[in-house]
Design a protein around this motif. Structure first.
Motif, PDB file in Angstrom:
ATOM      1  N   MET A 244      53.658  31.773  41.751  1.00 20.97           N
ATOM      2  CA  MET A 244      53.759  33.219  41.921  1.00 20.97           C
ATOM      3  C   MET A 244      52.486  33.759  42.560  1.00 20.97           C
ATOM      4  SD  MET A 244      55.575  34.737  38.479  1.00 20.97           S
ATOM      5  CE  MET A 244      54.436  33.911  37.353  1.00 20.97           C
ATOM      6  N   LYS A 245      52.601  34.891  43.219  1.00 15.57           N
ATOM      7  CA  LYS A 245      51.420  35.562  43.742  1.00 15.57           C
ATOM      8  C   LYS A 245      50.587  36.093  42.573  1.00 15.57           C
ATOM      9  CE  LYS A 245      53.470  36.865  48.179  1.00 15.57           C
ATOM     10  NZ  LYS A 245      52.619  35.945  48.962  1.00 15.57           N
ATOM     11  N   ILE A 246      49.276  36.098  42.742  1.00 16.15           N
ATOM     12  CA  ILE A 246      48.368  36.562  41.695  1.00 16.15           C
ATOM     13  C   ILE A 246      47.574  37.753  42.220  1.00 16.15           C
ATOM     14  CG2 ILE A 246      46.411  35.970  40.211  1.00 16.15           C
ATOM     15  CD1 ILE A 246      47.302  33.017  40.488  1.00 16.15           C
ATOM     16  N   PHE A 247      47.781  38.897  41.601  1.00 14.49           N
ATOM     17  CA  PHE A 247      47.019  40.101  41.920  1.00 14.49           C
ATOM     18  C   PHE A 247      46.127  40.428  40.723  1.00 14.49           C
ATOM     19  CE2 PHE A 247      49.797  40.388  45.376  1.00 14.49           C
ATOM     20  CZ  PHE A 247      49.456  41.448  46.209  1.00 14.49           C
ATOM     21  N   VAL A 248      44.864  40.720  40.986  1.00 14.09           N
ATOM     22  CA  VAL A 248      43.942  41.097  39.918  1.00 14.09           C
ATOM     23  C   VAL A 248      43.919  42.612  39.809  1.00 14.09           C
ATOM     24  CG1 VAL A 248      41.550  41.068  39.129  1.00 14.09           C
ATOM     25  CG2 VAL A 248      42.558  39.025  40.144  1.00 14.09           C
ATOM     26  N   LYS A 249      44.271  43.097  38.644  1.00 14.87           N
ATOM     27  CA  LYS A 249      44.389  44.540  38.390  1.00 14.87           C
ATOM     28  C   LYS A 249      43.170  45.030  37.600  1.00 14.87           C
ATOM     29  CE  LYS A 249      47.735  47.810  36.360  1.00 14.87           C
ATOM     30  NZ  LYS A 249      46.885  48.428  35.315  1.00 14.87           N
ATOM     31  N   GLY A 250      42.514  46.065  38.127  1.00 12.64           N
ATOM     32  CA  GLY A 250      41.341  46.601  37.444  1.00 12.64           C
ATOM     33  C   GLY A 250      40.087  46.553  38.291  1.00 12.64           C
ATOM     34  N   VAL A 251      40.235  46.264  39.580  1.00 11.44           N
ATOM     35  CA  VAL A 251      39.090  46.179  40.489  1.00 11.44           C
ATOM     36  C   VAL A 251      38.672  47.584  40.926  1.00 11.44           C
ATOM     37  CG1 VAL A 251      38.332  45.372  42.762  1.00 11.44           C
ATOM     38  CG2 VAL A 251      39.720  43.883  41.295  1.00 11.44           C
ATOM     39  N   LEU A 252      37.358  47.856  40.917  1.00 13.21           N
ATOM     40  CA  LEU A 252      36.839  49.171  41.298  1.00 13.21           C
ATOM     41  C   LEU A 252      35.644  49.088  42.249  1.00 13.21           C
ATOM     42  CD1 LEU A 252      36.947  51.029  37.840  1.00 13.21           C
ATOM     43  CD2 LEU A 252      38.429  51.476  39.806  1.00 13.21           C
TER      44      LEU A 252
END
Length: 390
Positions: A244-252
């Motif tokens: 699956m594709k992996i997206f990192v959530k919470g980057v600022l």
């Protein structure tokens, strides 16, 4: 005759339904909040500690001014875009948020029906009120799903969740990376949220993954709070167990954007957890430009946080986002009128976004860029964003 006309008008008004007066997401929030219990309302509609970030998210859009083009022939305006190979009506998806069952008895099942009716993709939280297997069939194959999850101290739990998501056909993991520990949410403490959740035998996905029931929030916290999580350890591990594709959530920040690229993730979600984790971080729309600049088009960038208007979506796309996610608006639609309320919210935002595009002189999403925005400089004069120093 005048009195008769007044009577006719009054009669027509009494026949109008409540939804006839819900013309915006702000209207929907007010109507939905009246239907929620105090516990639910304050759980959904609040943030961490002093709530600076929670309130900053929607307000930050005001600093970005629109620079429209006229006489542009927008009769053929098409607001659609492509995400993960599927064309969607406009660049918007529904964020994964916990416990939809607090808003409506059908919880995420109703949310999925509303998303499917509007052809809008949906993220589902690990902490959904129903197991993923019960939710997905309600979309009848019309949309794509994204699985939100954490890094768990017990790798068996992580692997079980990932393999389950892949088996169910999720398109991507949205890895929540901004919660190595749980943020401080005073409203939840005051309202004894922990006791309420415990009584409901919560989080069936986690119960399923660890093969036993959770009796209290302390047990749950030990399962998902991993303060030792890291780019170097956890991204390669996830990559080793899923396609699956992996997206990192919470980057600022630009630094974390570059780290994401270095570690080979498929994309990021610029997010501050809806203002529910670390209070005092920037609104996501303000953090977006440095992340876009750092990425330089190498990975897709999604964003959530405070989106309430079609013009908000336009501004995010102009600043370089590929797609926008909304969380609380879906909960408000759900609380107001179940699946129909979710669909109504999504159609409102679609129509607002398309009208913004047309009034801005844009016929496609690809035409939207920083040249369509301006800001006020330090002297209070308007400056084009493409030349301004943010």
């Amino acid at each position: 005759m005048a009195n008769e006309a007044v009577k006719v008008a009054e009669a027509e008004l009494t026949q109008k339904k409540d939804e006839d007066y819900i013309l915006s997401v702000d209207d929907l929030e007010k109507a939905a909040s009246k239907k929620m219990s105090k516990l639910t309302r304050e759980y959904y509609n609040s943030g961490a500690t002093y709530q600076q970030t929670y309130f900053a998210n929607p307000r930050a859009f005001e600093k970005y001014l629109l620079r429209p083009r006229v006489l542009s022939n927008v009769a053929a305006c098409d607001p659609s875009t492509v995400i993960f190979g599927r064309r969607i009506p406009f660049p918007l998806c529904v964020s994964p948020t916990a416990l939809h069952g607090m808003a409506h008895p059908d919880g995420e099942k109703a949310t999925a029906r509303g998303c499917a009716a509007a052809n809008v993709n949906m993220g589902i939280s690990t902490y959904s009120s129903f197991v993923w297997e019960e939710i997905i069939p309600h979309a009848k194959g019309k949309i794509d799903f994204f699985a939100q999850m954490y890094i768990y101290p017990d790798k068996t739990v992580t692997k079980n969740m990932v393999l389950k998501a892949e088996k169910l056909g999720f398109k991507a993991i949205l890895l929540t990376a901004d919660a190595p520990i749980l943020g401080t949410r005073w409203n939840e403490t005051r309202n004894q949220m922990a006791a309420h959740i415990t009584k409901q035998n919560p989080f069936p996905n986690i119960t399923d993954a660890v093969s036993n029931s959770l009796t209290n929030l302390e047990d749950m916290a030990t399962l998902f709070q991993d303060a030792s999580q890291s780019w170097e350890r956890d991204i390669p591990y996830l990559r080793s167990i899923t396609k699956m594709k992996i997206f990192v959530k919470g980057v600022l920040t630009a630094e974390d954007t570059l780290k994401a690229i270095e570690c080979g993730v498929d994309g990021i979600v610029v997010s501050n957890h809806g203002g529910r984790q670390l209070d005092g971080v920037p609104a996501t729309i303000d953090a977006l430009p440095e992340c876009v600049e750092a990425a330089k088009g190498r990975i897709p960038i999604f964003i959530d946080g405070g989106f309430r208007r079609g013009s908000d979506i336009f501004k995010a796309i102009a600043l370089g986002a590929d797609c926008v996610f909304v969380g609380r608006p879906a909960l408000w639609g759900l609380a107001y009128n179940g699946a129909a309320g979710v669909e109504m919210m999504l159609r409102m935002l679609h129509d607002e976004f398309k009208k913004t595009m047309q009034l801005m002189g844009c016929n496609s999403v690809k035409e939207i860029s920083r040249k369509h925005l301006a800001v006020l400089n330090s002297r209070g004069f308007m400056e084009r964003l493409e030349t301004a120093k943010l």
